[in-house]
Design a protein around this motif. Structure first.
Motif, PDB file in Angstrom:
ATOM      1  N   ARG A   1      -5.195  19.985  -4.692  1.00  0.00           N
ATOM      2  CA  ARG A   1      -4.414  18.861  -4.188  1.00  0.00           C
ATOM      3  C   ARG A   1      -5.130  17.570  -4.530  1.00  0.00           C
ATOM      4  O   ARG A   1      -6.357  17.504  -4.531  1.00  0.00           O
ATOM      5  N   VAL A   2      -4.353  16.535  -4.816  1.00  0.00           N
ATOM      6  CA  VAL A   2      -4.922  15.216  -5.063  1.00  0.00           C
ATOM      7  C   VAL A   2      -4.083  14.206  -4.280  1.00  0.00           C
ATOM      8  O   VAL A   2      -2.867  14.333  -4.193  1.00  0.00           O
ATOM      9  N   ASP A   3      -4.766  13.241  -3.673  1.00  0.00           N
ATOM     10  CA  ASP A   3      -4.113  12.129  -2.993  1.00  0.00           C
ATOM     11  C   ASP A   3      -4.287  10.897  -3.866  1.00  0.00           C
ATOM     12  O   ASP A   3      -5.395  10.609  -4.338  1.00  0.00           O
ATOM     13  N   VAL A   4      -3.196  10.177  -4.078  1.00  0.00           N
ATOM     14  CA  VAL A   4      -3.235   8.949  -4.875  1.00  0.00           C
ATOM     15  C   VAL A   4      -2.849   7.800  -3.954  1.00  0.00           C
ATOM     16  O   VAL A   4      -1.798   7.829  -3.319  1.00  0.00           O
ATOM     17  N   HIS A   5      -3.721   6.816  -3.872  1.00  0.00           N
ATOM     18  CA  HIS A   5      -3.483   5.637  -3.033  1.00  0.00           C
ATOM     19  C   HIS A   5      -3.476   4.413  -3.948  1.00  0.00           C
ATOM     20  O   HIS A   5      -4.387   4.236  -4.753  1.00  0.00           O
ATOM     21  N   ILE A   6      -2.440   3.594  -3.809  1.00  0.00           N
ATOM     22  CA  ILE A   6      -2.320   2.378  -4.596  1.00  0.00           C
ATOM     23  C   ILE A   6      -2.181   1.213  -3.638  1.00  0.00           C
ATOM     24  O   ILE A   6      -1.388   1.254  -2.708  1.00  0.00           O
TER      25      ILE A   6
ATOM     26  N   ARG B   1      -8.186  10.960  -4.945  1.00  0.00           N
ATOM     27  CA  ARG B   1      -9.063  11.758  -4.081  1.00  0.00           C
ATOM     28  C   ARG B   1      -8.725  13.225  -4.252  1.00  0.00           C
ATOM     29  O   ARG B   1      -7.581  13.626  -4.077  1.00  0.00           O
ATOM     30  N   ASP B   2      -9.727  14.012  -4.658  1.00  0.00           N
ATOM     31  CA  ASP B   2      -9.507  15.456  -4.745  1.00  0.00           C
ATOM     32  C   ASP B   2     -10.370  16.143  -3.694  1.00  0.00           C
ATOM     33  O   ASP B   2     -11.197  15.505  -3.041  1.00  0.00           O
TER      34      ASP B   2
ATOM     35  N   LYS C   1       0.865  -1.174   0.000  1.00  0.00           N
ATOM     36  CA  LYS C   1       0.000   0.000   0.000  1.00  0.00           C
ATOM     37  C   LYS C   1       0.902   1.225   0.000  1.00  0.00           C
ATOM     38  O   LYS C   1       1.865   1.285   0.768  1.00  0.00           O
ATOM     39  N   GLU C   2       0.598   2.181  -0.842  1.00  0.00           N
ATOM     40  CA  GLU C   2       1.348   3.434  -0.911  1.00  0.00           C
ATOM     41  C   GLU C   2       0.365   4.569  -1.147  1.00  0.00           C
ATOM     42  O   GLU C   2      -0.569   4.436  -1.937  1.00  0.00           O
ATOM     43  N   THR C   3       0.602   5.689  -0.481  1.00  0.00           N
ATOM     44  CA  THR C   3      -0.200   6.885  -0.686  1.00  0.00           C
ATOM     45  C   THR C   3       0.729   8.073  -0.813  1.00  0.00           C
ATOM     46  O   THR C   3       1.723   8.166  -0.091  1.00  0.00           O
ATOM     47  N   LYS C   4       0.396   8.967  -1.735  1.00  0.00           N
ATOM     48  CA  LYS C   4       1.187  10.178  -1.893  1.00  0.00           C
ATOM     49  C   LYS C   4       0.265  11.321  -2.291  1.00  0.00           C
ATOM     50  O   LYS C   4      -0.667  11.131  -3.074  1.00  0.00           O
ATOM     51  N   SER C   5       0.525  12.503  -1.754  1.00  0.00           N
ATOM     52  CA  SER C   5      -0.224  13.710  -2.104  1.00  0.00           C
ATOM     53  C   SER C   5       0.567  14.525  -3.110  1.00  0.00           C
ATOM     54  O   SER C   5       1.798  14.592  -3.036  1.00  0.00           O
ATOM     55  N   PHE C   6      -0.156  15.132  -4.036  1.00  0.00           N
ATOM     56  CA  PHE C   6       0.462  15.939  -5.084  1.00  0.00           C
ATOM     57  C   PHE C   6      -0.289  17.252  -5.226  1.00  0.00           C
ATOM     58  O   PHE C   6      -1.508  17.302  -5.040  1.00  0.00           O
TER      59      PHE C   6
END
Length: 142
Positions: free
Chosen positions: A66-71, A83-84, A7-12
């Motif tokens: 901002r958007v969060d991407v979770h994989i 997620r925006d 599991k990885e999450t990063k905000s951009f």
């Protein structure tokens, strides 16, 4: 050997200039963790469409936020969540485009559904969460 679950999450920062960076992060993460290339390609296109929708619709008129991407990878699938925190998207108002009538835009959600095994769009307190799942059992990209 069973692939490693992760599991990885990063905000951009979410704008047209960062789509390339977000795609690169997703691609590198998935490729380095052994996800087959056809699945990576499908996930990248679907993620690009979700991120573009966040920029153009969620964050209009400034087209940035901002958007969060979770994989999350399991043995047989990859789930990707975008997620925006913008204006939100009414999934119940969506209708697929008429493919017999060419148009310049409006294909994003259609493509997500065509590429993924499941797509779930939820409105949050503020913004939209798009969760897409791609099976790794179908490695042909279809």
């Amino acid at each position: 050997m069973t692939p490693e679950a992760f599991k990885e999450t990063k905000s951009f920062d979410c704008n047209v200039d960062t789509i390339k960076d977000i795609r690169e992060w997703i691609s590198t993460l998935l490729t380095n963790r052994g996800v087959p290339a056809p699945a990576v390609d499908d996930l990248l296109l679907a993620a690009s469409e979700a991120i573009t929708n966040a920029i153009l619709h969620g964050y209009a008129p400034a087209n940035r936020g901002r958007v969060d991407v979770h994989i999350e990878r399991s043995a047989d699938s990859v789930a990707l969540t975008v997620r925006d925190y913008g204006e939100g998207f009414r999934a119940d108002s969506y209708s697929a485009p008429d493919l017999s009538v060419p148009q310049e835009n409006g294909y994003g959600v259609y493509l997500m559904h065509a590429l993924m095994d499941s797509v779930d769009v939820q409105n949050a307190d503020r913004g939209t969460e798009v969760r897409m799942v791609r099976s790794l059992r179908r490695i042909d990209g279809r």
